[in-house]
Design an enzyme around this catalytic site. Sequence first.
Site, PDB file in Angstrom:
ATOM      1  N   GLY A 148      31.225 -56.664  22.678  1.00  0.00           N
ATOM      2  CA  GLY A 148      31.758 -58.000  22.837  1.00  0.00           C
ATOM      3  C   GLY A 148      30.841 -58.806  23.743  1.00  0.00           C
ATOM      4  O   GLY A 148      30.161 -58.259  24.607  1.00  0.00           O
ATOM      5  N   CYS A 149      30.804 -60.119  23.552  1.00  0.00           N
ATOM      6  CA  CYS A 149      29.888 -60.942  24.359  1.00  0.00           C
ATOM      7  C   CYS A 149      30.301 -60.960  25.825  1.00  0.00           C
ATOM      8  O   CYS A 149      29.455 -60.862  26.718  1.00  0.00           O
ATOM      9  CB  CYS A 149      29.797 -62.357  23.793  1.00  0.00           C
ATOM     10  SG  CYS A 149      31.389 -63.179  23.531  1.00  0.00           S
TER      11      CYS A 149
END
Length: 342
Positions: A148-149
Amino acid sequence: MTKKIAIIGASGYTGAELIRLISTHGQIEIAALAANSKAGQSMAEVFPFLRHLDLPDLVTVDQIDFSQIDLAFCALPHKTSQKVINTLPKDLKIVDLSADFRLRDPAEYKKWYGNDHAAVEMQAEAVYGLTEFYRDEIAAARLVAGTGCNAATGQFTLRPLIAAGVIGLDDIILDMKCAVSGAGRSLKENLLHAELSEGYNAYAVGGTHRHQGEFDQEFSALAGREVKIQFTPHLVPANRGILSTGYVSGDAAEIHATLAEAYSGEPFVEVLPFGETPSTHHVRGSNFVHIGVTGDRIAGRAIIITALDNLCKGSSGQALQNANLMLGLEETTGLMGAPVFP
């Protein structure tokens, strides 16, 4: 020899970002682009900024001849990605940009994403795709799960510090400001310009954000004990970027030295001189991460500020970095472009 790749989910932001990066790569050819909802359209119709490129038209996934493909990027939403990947050839190299293979425990996946894991047998072979920390495993992998960012941003901030034991583990706070593109391209009422601009808001308050599962998994494994951090993301009216402010206990100078040493050989991670802090403007459109450390007025406390581009280093740039390793190419190929400023 040029490697042929396919992008599944090419009509979303991460798919478009992959195309932008690969267009100057030189050793990878985009052989197929899939987007079931826009099949039959050209990329120029879907993303006019890519009009100058000679790209294949969008097709459905079942129209792709994967026998001619060296690696596929899967840029689909979670749940959908598992189902599609489960139908692909078992010898095909895959970089998945969704959340579907990030969590090693299927029970944790159900906890954070609300549905049963649809490809449990494949989960065992998935390698977590934070390149700087899983480089060797990624190079040998068939299936890589992109992070995930927000999870990537937080881990660049904290992993070396947890591993070195230079910060307290029970009072870590991450406060992140996140650009709107992190929510994807689907139409959402709260992302309309009139409702988003001129303000920002916290969301997933109280530890409910799905990327918290990645923090729990990775930080606890590093520490050899349960580590649970406080993490609150905020949606800001910007197109790209994440700025994370981390609050930790420990000696600020030692924290800075630990990060500087950990990332000294990394081409994409820049630790700024002590006391300097980064801006999302400094990494926009690039695969770079900038990290700044400063002391607090309270003795024994430090503040760590980390900036990256959520679409590039937080997703598609990371995916290309991993693909380079999987295909036996130089890791930095296609990714050394300077940030866009202003």
